[in-house]
Write a protein that holds these residues in place. Sequence first.
Motif, PDB file in Angstrom:
ATOM      1  N   UNK A 101     -35.086 -51.453 -63.214  1.00 15.62           N
ATOM      2  CA  UNK A 101     -35.084 -52.850 -62.830  1.00 15.62           C
ATOM      3  C   UNK A 101     -36.443 -53.186 -62.228  1.00 15.62           C
ATOM      4  N   UNK A 102     -36.914 -54.396 -62.491  1.00 15.01           N
ATOM      5  CA  UNK A 102     -38.254 -54.764 -62.019  1.00 15.01           C
ATOM      6  C   UNK A 102     -38.260 -55.418 -60.644  1.00 15.01           C
ATOM      7  N   UNK A 103     -37.096 -55.781 -60.123  1.00 14.27           N
ATOM      8  CA  UNK A 103     -37.030 -56.701 -58.985  1.00 14.27           C
ATOM      9  C   UNK A 103     -37.789 -56.206 -57.758  1.00 14.27           C
ATOM     10  N   UNK A 104     -37.644 -54.948 -57.390  1.00 16.55           N
ATOM     11  CA  UNK A 104     -38.302 -54.437 -56.177  1.00 16.55           C
ATOM     12  C   UNK A 104     -39.779 -54.149 -56.414  1.00 16.55           C
TER      13      UNK A 104
ATOM     14  N   UNK B  80     -43.856 -44.621 -49.732  1.00 18.82           N
ATOM     15  CA  UNK B  80     -43.299 -45.944 -49.437  1.00 18.82           C
ATOM     16  C   UNK B  80     -42.319 -46.280 -50.543  1.00 18.82           C
ATOM     17  N   UNK B  81     -41.046 -46.402 -50.202  1.00 18.74           N
ATOM     18  CA  UNK B  81     -40.005 -46.745 -51.173  1.00 18.74           C
ATOM     19  C   UNK B  81     -39.810 -48.250 -51.156  1.00 18.74           C
ATOM     20  N   UNK B  82     -39.764 -48.859 -52.334  1.00 25.14           N
ATOM     21  CA  UNK B  82     -39.495 -50.285 -52.447  1.00 25.14           C
ATOM     22  C   UNK B  82     -38.038 -50.486 -52.839  1.00 25.14           C
ATOM     23  N   UNK B  83     -37.302 -51.232 -52.013  1.00 23.64           N
ATOM     24  CA  UNK B  83     -35.904 -51.512 -52.313  1.00 23.64           C
ATOM     25  C   UNK B  83     -34.952 -50.744 -51.430  1.00 23.64           C
ATOM     26  N   UNK B  84     -33.723 -51.225 -51.378  1.00 24.47           N
ATOM     27  CA  UNK B  84     -32.696 -50.586 -50.558  1.00 24.47           C
ATOM     28  C   UNK B  84     -32.107 -49.347 -51.208  1.00 24.47           C
ATOM     29  N   UNK B  85     -31.095 -48.779 -50.557  1.00 22.64           N
ATOM     30  CA  UNK B  85     -30.506 -47.525 -51.043  1.00 22.64           C
ATOM     31  C   UNK B  85     -29.734 -47.731 -52.344  1.00 22.64           C
ATOM     32  N   UNK B  86     -29.380 -48.979 -52.648  1.00 26.84           N
ATOM     33  CA  UNK B  86     -28.761 -49.240 -53.943  1.00 26.84           C
ATOM     34  C   UNK B  86     -29.745 -49.135 -55.087  1.00 26.84           C
ATOM     35  N   UNK B  87     -31.029 -49.253 -54.792  1.00 27.90           N
ATOM     36  CA  UNK B  87     -32.070 -49.119 -55.812  1.00 27.90           C
ATOM     37  C   UNK B  87     -32.634 -47.711 -55.861  1.00 27.90           C
TER      38      UNK B  87
ATOM     39  N   UNK C   7     -41.220 -44.207 -45.703  1.00 25.11           N
ATOM     40  CA  UNK C   7     -40.990 -45.563 -45.216  1.00 25.11           C
ATOM     41  C   UNK C   7     -40.286 -46.335 -46.328  1.00 25.11           C
ATOM     42  N   UNK C   8     -39.321 -47.135 -45.962  1.00 28.11           N
ATOM     43  CA  UNK C   8     -38.597 -47.929 -46.951  1.00 28.11           C
ATOM     44  C   UNK C   8     -38.808 -49.413 -46.655  1.00 28.11           C
ATOM     45  N   UNK C   9     -39.165 -50.173 -47.678  1.00 21.75           N
ATOM     46  CA  UNK C   9     -39.269 -51.621 -47.563  1.00 21.75           C
ATOM     47  C   UNK C   9     -38.121 -52.222 -48.354  1.00 21.75           C
ATOM     48  N   UNK C  10     -37.115 -52.699 -47.654  1.00 20.74           N
ATOM     49  CA  UNK C  10     -35.899 -53.180 -48.295  1.00 20.74           C
ATOM     50  C   UNK C  10     -35.650 -54.635 -47.905  1.00 20.74           C
ATOM     51  N   UNK C  11     -34.505 -55.146 -48.312  1.00 17.25           N
ATOM     52  CA  UNK C  11     -34.139 -56.517 -47.984  1.00 17.25           C
ATOM     53  C   UNK C  11     -32.865 -56.909 -48.675  1.00 17.25           C
ATOM     54  N   UNK C  12     -32.307 -58.039 -48.242  1.00 24.37           N
ATOM     55  CA  UNK C  12     -31.023 -58.484 -48.781  1.00 24.37           C
ATOM     56  C   UNK C  12     -31.112 -58.842 -50.257  1.00 24.37           C
ATOM     57  N   UNK C  13     -32.283 -59.273 -50.720  1.00 22.09           N
ATOM     58  CA  UNK C  13     -32.467 -59.601 -52.124  1.00 22.09           C
ATOM     59  C   UNK C  13     -33.936 -59.413 -52.486  1.00 22.09           C
TER      60      UNK C  13
END
Length: 560
Positions: A284-287, A327-334, A351-357
């Motif tokens: 998926x491209x979103x993160x 640096x991980x982009x996206x939450x644990x679902x990604x 380090x994780x950079x996550x968010x609700x969407x």
Amino acid sequence: MKKKFFTGVLATAVIGSFLVQPALTDAAPSKKVNLADEMVNSLRLKTIHKLETYKQKKTSSFSQKTVRAMTAVTQVTVANTLKPSNFHSYKMQVTKGGTLNVTEPASDDYGYVVVNEETGNEYFSGDTLTAGTYHFVVFSMSDAPVSYSLSVSGVTMEMDTQLPTLNVTSPKNIDHRLPKNTTALTLSGSATNASNTFYALDGSDDILFNSTSFNKQITVSTGYHGVDLGATTATGNMVVQSHTVTAPGLKRIAGADRYAVSANVSKEAFPYGADTIVLARGDLYTDALAGGPLAALNFAPMLLTTTNALPAPITAEIKRLQPSRAIILGGTGSVSTAVENTLRNMGMTVERIAGADRFVVSANIASRIKADGFETDTAIIASGLNYPDALSASSPAGQIPLPILEVSTNSIPASIETYIKANGIKNFIIVGGPSTVSDTVKNKLQSFGGVVDRISGANRFEVGVNIANYFYDEQYGLMDPSNIVFATGLDFPDAISGSPMAASIYSPMLLTYRDKLDPMVKSYLEKTVPSITKRDVFYLIGNTTTVNATVESYLKSLID
């Protein structure tokens, strides 16, 4: 054409006004976002990073022992003349700490930084130094020789002010181009007042020559290379001259799947490792869409992974890179905690950079770019609901760098608007036409009081061409069309992996069909900017299943 690549040790200058060129569309904006401050800040950060990298990899040069006694003093003046793309390093043994005081450089043609030999930390006037070994480094930001005189005080130190004299006869030019189909490069020259001379290719460890006069032939592959030639004194002072060497041709970076392609792009762009990696979900491209500038700012590859496990090619590449940070982009679902734990077990801080969407992730990536020391009042605005326009913009966004803020077609998500207001963002460059980012969004952005430009086109391929033209700057080599990275415009993984590499060589990222070039892309390549007299290197990312041999053959025919 003048090129400015950061593949060698020394980041050469990008100083002065940044004047972007008009887009190819009839709707070219009448005003332009001025990015001069961002470019100067980018230069400073890239220069310091390169000097720190040099310290870490060149311990044989930076850690020379002093072999003759020197007197401890409280003030030293260093004065000399810097050649273009040079830096001078003075070994500085601090025996009693204090507040560092350095006279300000007399012009913007050169700069300085003090590097701690053990930690790699950087210091400037007003900072506190403790006892230890440092290197006072003066670097060129000019295309002409520049004289400097800097007084250093505030601490008790031992410092030899004598530098070796380095005379390089080959490569003859700072930006050196080999003939087409040639991979042999001669390194020759001599040094006086030196204990040894050395060279380094693409950031490798120093390779010593047998004497202070040298003449050696090495082989380089197709593409761009940073070649550093240096000389050191017995007291550890050093002069280094950096060259960009071009071996013209086309290079395809392929692999068994998107993960292997991602790993192979990393090998091409980071042949001697990287301190940081950026990791994102590969299906998926979103993160990952907004992550290109962050990766470029941190001199990191963008590596793709599956959600629950690192693919074998990515695991092998991480082991080769030997990074200390991920640096991980996206939450644990990604990207799952299992992948996070694997990275930690490989010795990295994570380090994780996550968010609700996807929009919150985009805003949080922008915040991370600011936290890394890059202040800007400008952002690129792209659709978060589709990938092509943001991918085409990822190279210039990484070069400067600018955050990519994702929006919906007809609205600015609350998280993005909050980021804009909280961080003083007032200038915007929209990539894509009104069908992807509407005029409603444009009008809202204009309410923040700055300049809003739009780069559009009839389709995703023309948008890519217009982005390349918009950001092109002939004087400083920004978006240099003599080298271009190509990837399919019908899927996202290859272009995402390629964006940090494209940024590092100031290349446009152009999208293509599988079996042909879009007419606007072909026209751009055949006509291009009038001042371009040669096409040097084209990189084609992906397998023949994504961009076939017909496209490859045509691109090869354009290399001079």
